[in-house]
Design a protein around this motif. Structure first.
Motif, short mmCIF file in Angstrom:
data_model
loop_
_atom_site.label_atom_id
_atom_site.label_comp_id
_atom_site.label_asym_id
_atom_site.label_seq_id
_atom_site.Cartn_x
_atom_site.Cartn_y
_atom_site.Cartn_z
N LYS A 142 -7.08 -10.13 -7.15
CA LYS A 142 -6.19 -10.97 -6.35
C LYS A 142 -6.91 -12.23 -5.88
O LYS A 142 -8.08 -12.19 -5.49
CB LYS A 142 -5.66 -10.20 -5.14
CG LYS A 142 -4.67 -9.10 -5.50
CD LYS A 142 -4.08 -8.47 -4.25
CE LYS A 142 -3.07 -7.38 -4.61
NZ LYS A 142 -2.46 -6.78 -3.39
N LYS A 189 -2.48 -9.58 1.05
CA LYS A 189 -1.40 -9.19 1.95
C LYS A 189 -1.87 -8.25 3.06
O LYS A 189 -1.58 -8.44 4.23
CB LYS A 189 -0.28 -8.50 1.14
CG LYS A 189 0.32 -9.35 0.04
CD LYS A 189 1.01 -10.59 0.59
CE LYS A 189 1.67 -11.38 -0.55
NZ LYS A 189 2.26 -12.65 -0.04
N GLU A 206 -4.89 -16.36 -1.89
CA GLU A 206 -3.51 -16.59 -1.46
C GLU A 206 -2.64 -15.34 -1.62
O GLU A 206 -1.58 -15.24 -1.02
CB GLU A 206 -2.88 -17.73 -2.26
CG GLU A 206 -3.50 -19.10 -2.03
CD GLU A 206 -4.77 -19.31 -2.83
OE1 GLU A 206 -5.09 -18.44 -3.68
OE2 GLU A 206 -5.44 -20.34 -2.62
N GLU A 207 -3.09 -14.38 -2.43
CA GLU A 207 -2.32 -13.17 -2.70
C GLU A 207 -2.66 -12.02 -1.76
O GLU A 207 -2.06 -10.95 -1.85
CB GLU A 207 -2.54 -12.72 -4.14
CG GLU A 207 -2.05 -13.71 -5.18
CD GLU A 207 -2.42 -13.29 -6.60
OE1 GLU A 207 -1.52 -13.29 -7.46
OE2 GLU A 207 -3.61 -12.97 -6.82
#
Length: 293
Positions: free
Chosen positions: A170, A176, A173-174
């Motif tokens: 990832k 989570k 920005e990905e």
């Protein structure tokens, strides 16, 4: 000679990993990481660091030295290891390591009913383990003692967590979850020149503060650079071995391809009743190889 110009330490080095996850001033970082990893299955409120060096039985005098060894407020034991290179019997080593916190729970000089506290072995793998038992759609593998027929937990006192951090792909920005952020930091901390906005929480601010090389004493800097050099030497050796293996595999593949083509041609020439000497010259195969066809 300085081996680093980065702003932050690498958590993949022995020094960096133990500084962030294995010291009392930073135990809140270890607690946060463990809670992100267990995701509600286990909630750690506090940890006490334990002696990380253990000596085996008298016969072998073998040793086990853990990267991080601690217990939580309930007396449950945690071994946390960073493994940067594949090892043939790493699963066996993990199992062997687990025997130490199990055996040390035996009560000395009194009757004991054998009740055990939970033992967790957390192995962070900076390589592709590619074990056939692992699910292919996750990098976080949860191993326990199960009944093979019912797949129900037989005993819940021993848990292995294998995390293939090398497979984490990832982008920043990905990210989570808190777990995503920790795995990203494990991989990339030394490549960053500032704390990204995606990681601006109290815990990660503490991490970046503790990981800043400019804050190190001369002794700490020397220890870190020694650790970094050892890590880089190890990775270079592995990369060179991999490159040689790939090159050897390609050469072998090309040779096998030529051989297959020669065999194919030899079969056709045999069908045409061409003399074996002529086939040998045409294909480069030996008389024995041709007669076997």
């Amino acid at each position: 000679m300085r081996y680093t110009e980065e702003r932050y330490i690498s958590l993949l080095t022995d020094f960096g990993f133990k500084r962030i996850f294995g010291t009392n001033p930073n135990k809140d970082l270890l607690i946060d990481f463990l809670n992100s990893l267990f995701d509600g299955e286990q909630v750690v409120k506090n940890v006490t660091f334990l002696n990380s060096e253990h000596v085996g039985d008298v016969r072998t005098d073998s040793k086990a030295i853990f990267d991080v060894y601690c217990e939580n407020e309930k007396g449950e034991k945690f071994i946390v290891e960073m493994q940067n290179a594949s090892q043939k019997y790493f699963k066996d080593r993990s199992l062997y390591y687990a025997t130490f916190p199990i055996r040390e729970q035996a009560k000395k000089g009194e009757v004991w009913n054998y009740e055990l506290k939970h033992v967790y072995v957390v192995a962070l793998l900076n390589y592709d383990m590619t074990d056939s038992a692992f699910a292919q759609d996750t990098i976080n593998h949860d191993i326990g003692l199960l009944d093979k027929q019912t797949h129900k937990v037989f005993n819940d006192k021993l848990t292995f967590k294998y995390v293939e951090i090398a497979k984490f792909k990832k982008s920043i920005e990905e990210l989570k979850t808190n777990y995503d952020k920790w795995i990203y930091v494990l991989q990339n901390l030394s490549h960053l020149d500032r704390q990204p906005r995606y990681l601006r929480t109290e815990v990660f601010s503490r991490l970046f503060n503790q990981a800043e090389i400019a804050r190190f004493s001369k002794t700490e800097l020397r220890e870190y650079e020694d650790s970094l050099k050892a890590y880089r030497d190890m990775k270079n050796s592995l990369d060179n071995a991999e490159e040689k293996g790939i090159a050897k595999g390609l050469a072998k593949g090309r040779a096998e391809g030529k051989k297959d083509k020669a065999v194919e041609i030899a079969k056709k020439l045999l069908e045409m009743d061409m003399p074996i000497d002529a086939i040998m010259k045409a294909t480069g195969l030996s008389q024995e190889e041709i007669t076997k066809l």
